[in-house]
Design an enzyme around this catalytic site. Structure first.
Site, mmCIF file in Angstrom:
data_model
loop_
_atom_site.group_PDB
_atom_site.id
_atom_site.type_symbol
_atom_site.label_atom_id
_atom_site.label_comp_id
_atom_site.label_asym_id
_atom_site.label_seq_id
_atom_site.Cartn_x
_atom_site.Cartn_y
_atom_site.Cartn_z
ATOM 1 N N LYS A 51 0.651 -1.031 0.026
ATOM 2 C CA LYS A 51 0.053 -0.069 0.013
ATOM 3 C C LYS A 51 1.012 1.411 0.034
ATOM 4 C CE LYS A 51 -0.221 -0.648 4.993
ATOM 5 N NZ LYS A 51 -1.054 -1.327 6.024
ATOM 6 N N TYR B 16 14.329 30.798 8.303
ATOM 7 C CA TYR B 16 12.921 31.315 8.999
ATOM 8 C C TYR B 16 12.897 31.716 10.395
ATOM 9 C CZ TYR B 16 10.865 31.006 4.258
ATOM 10 O OH TYR B 16 10.521 30.758 2.931
HETATM 11 C C1 LIG Z 1 -0.107 -2.143 6.654
HETATM 12 C C2 LIG Z 1 -0.577 -3.275 7.148
HETATM 13 C C3 LIG Z 1 0.241 -4.485 7.068
HETATM 14 C C4 LIG Z 1 1.627 -4.310 7.078
HETATM 15 O O1 LIG Z 1 2.216 -3.874 8.163
HETATM 16 P P1 LIG Z 1 3.743 -3.730 8.491
HETATM 17 O O2 LIG Z 1 3.630 -3.152 10.069
HETATM 18 O O3 LIG Z 1 4.050 -2.575 7.772
HETATM 19 O O4 LIG Z 1 4.385 -4.839 8.347
HETATM 20 C C5 LIG Z 1 -0.425 -5.800 7.276
HETATM 21 N N1 LIG Z 1 -1.659 -5.763 7.434
HETATM 22 C C6 LIG Z 1 -2.429 -4.867 7.454
HETATM 23 C C7 LIG Z 1 -4.022 -5.080 7.695
HETATM 24 C C8 LIG Z 1 -1.978 -3.584 7.270
HETATM 25 O O5 LIG Z 1 -2.697 -2.729 7.397
#
Ligand SMILES: *Cc1c(COP(=O)(O)O)cnc(C)c1O
Length: 369
Positions: free
Chosen positions: A37, A261
């Site tokens: 993702k 800044y």
């Molecule tokens: C993002 C996610 C993962 C992966 O998690 P990590 O901590 O990055 O390994 C797995 N399962 C779900 C449901 C997630 O949202």
């Protein structure tokens, strides 16, 4: 190579593949999928997904439908799960692109079963909430589904999953509590399903909690991309990203001269500064003002003054002058500083550093051997 680039992000696909291999070995005999993702946590799903596929990954997880649609032509045969599930009206797109929605609520189960009743059965995964109170069937919702499982007859369920809240803290009692809750939910749910689904529980850190947590399919994300899944211990993963920036300008400042800044920094001594061409628009959080650092020839050079949108100033008064020349590269992430370490300086986690990496970097992918 674009000579104009002021900052370059390197993504080592060989390290990504090695990380996948390590997680797959640890999870065995479970299969390792990949959470890809947010554009593979900012690294670029278009390049990460084929490398993971080549390494043997056949199960991908994305957050939203548009990510899945973009991923489909890149991994034509792999399973793609959409963690946010259907929102209503988008069901046909799941079918068209052969995507598996994760059904998180009675509402989504109803949407999917109604749609399947009218259009033909199409597989969907079920998500049981075992302690996150975020997505997934809450205990009372699971009770109601078990009491009236009719909606589950409308479609096949190839996967049942839950998600750990505290896997990065192995001593947290929440891990065992969630495991027990998941097992008891499975005991009640599985007899209602005609075919035994694959069971999935562990994210990256969950894989390090041991075999009990692996079930059939693990879903690592962050660890694939080099984030430490065991924050209390040395990082077992290889670093995947490197980031370097060019020095745009070198200045010599007097003691008490204002920098940046708000004149938020005034050096107590005369010193030299180097200005780097990256800023908060590139994911170098403003919270790194007075807190972050770059490495010049391996020497730590602290960020001074406020991080601005496109620029950061570092104090290089103690760095040999031959290393501090306009056009010279300095390390932001690499051998001397991991994403986790930069995150700590910003008061955040490596996940946020990776996913915040901007789109302006020149990106260089090192192919997997
Ligand atoms: C993002 C996610 C993962 C992966 O998690 P990590 O901590 O990055 O390994 C797995 N399962 C779900 C449901 C997630 O949202």
């Amino acid at each position: 190579m674009n000579a104009q680039a002021t900052a370059e992000l390197t993504i080592d696909l060989g390290a990504l593949v090695a990380n996948y291999g390590l997680l797959q070995r640890l999870a065995r005999p479970a299969q390792a999928g990949a959470a890809i993702k947010a554009d593979a946590y900012g690294l670029g799903a278009e390049r990460a997904a084929p490398a993971l596929l080549e390494a043997g990954c056949r199960q991908f997880f994305v957050a939203i439908l548009s990510e899945a649609i973009a991923l489909r032509p890149i991994v034509p045969e792999a399973a793609i799960h959409v963690l946010s599930g259907p929102t209503g009206g988008d069901e046909a797109a799941f079918l068209r692109h052969r995507l598996v929605p994760v059904l998180n609520s009675p509402h989504q189960i109803a949407l999917w079963s109604r749609w399947c009743a009218a259009n033909g059965a199409s597989p969907a995964a079920l998500h049981i909430d075992t302690g996150m109170s975020r997505l997934g069937l809450a205990p009372a919702e699971l009770d109601r589904l078990v009491a009236d499982p009719a909606p589950l007859t409308a479609f096949p369920v190839p996967l049942v999953m839950s998600h750990l809240a505290s896997a990065d803290a192995p001593q947290s009692p929440q891990n065992a509590q969630q495991l027990a809750a998941f097992r008891s939910a499975l005991d009640r749910l599985l007899p209602l399903l005609p075919d035994r689904p694959a069971i999935s529980f562990a994210n990256s850190s969950g894989i390090f909690l041991g075999r009990d947590y692996a079930f059939d399919l693990v879903r690592p994300g962050a660890a694939l991309y080099g984030v430490n899944p065991t924050p209390a211990a040395p990082n077992p993963m290889r670093q995947v990203i490197g980031l370097k920036a060019r020095i745009l300008q070198v200045r010599h400042i007097d003691a008490h001269q204002a920098v940046g800044y708000g004149a938020a920094h005034r050096s107590t001594r005369a010193t030299s500064l180097a200005t780097l061409g990256l800023g908060y628009a590139d994911g170098m959080f403003r919270a790194l003002s007075h807190a972050g650092a770059a490495f010049v020839g391996g020497i730590r050079a602290p960020f001074v003054g406020r991080v601005s949108m496109d620029l950061i100033t570092i104090d290089v008064g103690h760095v040999p002058a031959h290393l501090v020349q306009p056009g010279a590269w300095v390390e932001i992430l690499g051998e001397h500083q991991s994403a986790d370490e930069l995150a700590e300086a910003a008061g955040t986690i490596g996940y946020e550093v990776l996913t915040a990496l901007g789109s302006r970097y020149q990106r260089r992918y090192i192919p997997a051997a």
